[in-house]
Write a protein that holds these residues in place. Structure first.
Motif, PDB file in Angstrom:
ATOM      1  N   PRO A 120       0.827  -1.202   0.000  1.00  0.00           N
ATOM      2  CA  PRO A 120       0.000   0.000   0.000  1.00  0.00           C
ATOM      3  C   PRO A 120       0.865   1.256   0.000  1.00  0.00           C
ATOM      4  O   PRO A 120       1.992   1.224   0.494  1.00  0.00           O
ATOM      5  CB  PRO A 120      -0.801  -0.099   1.312  1.00  0.00           C
ATOM      6  CG  PRO A 120      -0.299  -1.284   2.033  1.00  0.00           C
ATOM      7  CD  PRO A 120       0.733  -1.978   1.226  1.00  0.00           C
ATOM      8  N   GLU A 121       0.345   2.328  -0.550  1.00  0.00           N
ATOM      9  CA  GLU A 121       1.094   3.590  -0.577  1.00  0.00           C
ATOM     10  C   GLU A 121       1.382   4.068   0.836  1.00  0.00           C
ATOM     11  O   GLU A 121       0.544   3.898   1.728  1.00  0.00           O
ATOM     12  CB  GLU A 121       0.276   4.654  -1.298  1.00  0.00           C
ATOM     13  CG  GLU A 121       0.613   4.727  -2.771  1.00  0.00           C
ATOM     14  CD  GLU A 121      -0.091   5.881  -3.447  1.00  0.00           C
ATOM     15  OE1 GLU A 121      -0.046   6.992  -2.900  1.00  0.00           O
ATOM     16  OE2 GLU A 121      -0.701   5.620  -4.502  1.00  0.00           O
ATOM     17  N   VAL A 186      -1.733  -4.955  -2.745  1.00  0.00           N
ATOM     18  CA  VAL A 186      -2.983  -4.255  -3.069  1.00  0.00           C
ATOM     19  C   VAL A 186      -3.466  -4.479  -4.509  1.00  0.00           C
ATOM     20  O   VAL A 186      -4.529  -4.017  -4.877  1.00  0.00           O
ATOM     21  CB  VAL A 186      -2.865  -2.720  -2.810  1.00  0.00           C
ATOM     22  CG1 VAL A 186      -2.650  -2.437  -1.335  1.00  0.00           C
ATOM     23  CG2 VAL A 186      -1.735  -2.101  -3.646  1.00  0.00           C
TER      24      VAL A 186
END
Ligand code: SF4
Ligand code: F3S
Ligand code: FES
Length: 248
Positions: A120-121, A186
């Motif tokens: 995830p970012e 993700v």
């Protein structure tokens, strides 16, 4: 006690070839790869055979011994009768370069088609946190030594050259499944496995699992659960409704 074994070894190249008969000395405790080495040393100095570790860990010495895909370094001579004729041929699904050596580039091309782990970012390496149960779930798949015996035996590509384009094969479908099980990944791996990996081509014959030298339960633990998750997603009423709304 030593004895002389009867061997038929495939000799040739991309243009063609055939089995050649040999009689080779066998010592107690030897494996098929030892015999190929003795053959090179005594009667067939120009015979090509790929190997590296002689310990079942590098995945280089894959061949078809009496028609069965195996690692030559892990195939004991004691599994055959002393009078038995033993055939050794290159793995069939990939193009022959010379003698027992094939060009397995197909597999590296398929590996490159699997998008890398996508965290995830905002989460940097070192900040990843996973529970032990999630670590253990994919541990089995990480035992893969990339011998490509499963890729060689799967009938989807073994008998159908035309399927090599749309189908990744069991080893790389297993990689999609591994990433799908990763709690931090993700990407939509279900869609990747279907559209990039050709998961639908697999009809669960389980030949891949039968030949895996690492005894990875490729079909039961990776491919079938992945198929189930794909089906769940397809028939999930919320996903279906979302698609309807956004298609308008
Ligand atoms: Fe070899 Fe098993 Fe890996 Fe397939 S999954 S490449 S058979 S070790
Ligand atoms: Fe092939 Fe294994 Fe499926 S052999 S058809 S990938 S179960
Ligand atoms: Fe490495 Fe056989 S030589 S697996």
């Amino acid at each position: 006690m030593g004895y002389q074994a009867k061997f038929k070894v495939w000799r040739g190249d991309a243009e063609g070839g055939d089995f050649v008969d040999y009689r080779v000395d066998v010592e107690e405790g030897e494996v098929v790869l030892d015999i190929m080495h003795r053959l090179q040393a005594t009667q067939a100095g120009d015979m090509a055979v790929r190997w590296n570790c002689k310990a079942g860990k590098c995945g280089s010495c894959s061949a078809e011994v009496n028609g069965r895909p195996r690692l030559m370094c892990m195939t004991r001579m004691s599994t055959f009768g002393e009078d038995e004729e033993i055939s050794v041929a290159p793995i069939r699904t990939f193009p022959v370069i010379r003698d027992l050596v094939t060009d397995v580039d197909f597999n590296y091309a398929k590996a490159r088609e699997v998008p890398a782990f996508a965290p995830p970012e905002g989460v940097a390496p070192g900040e990843y946190r996973m529970s032990q149960v999630d670590v253990e779930r994919s541990q089995e798949f990480r035992k893969c030594i990339e011998c490509f015996l499963c890729q060689n035996v799967c009938h989807v590509v073994r008998d159908h050259e035309e399927n090599k384009e749309p189908f990744s094969g069991p080893r790389f479908l297993m990689r999609f499944a591994e990433l799908d099980m990763h709690p931090l990944d993700v990407r939509n791996r279900k869609e990747d496995a279907q559209e990039e990996g050709g998961l639908g081509y697999c009809n669960i014959t389980k030949c891949c699992t039968e030949v895996c030298p690492e005894h990875i339960k490729i079909t039961d633990n990776a491919l079938i659960p992945m198929k189930e998750r794909v089906v769940d997603r397809k028939y999930d009423p919320l996903v279906w409704l979302g698609k309807k709304i956004f298609k308008r």
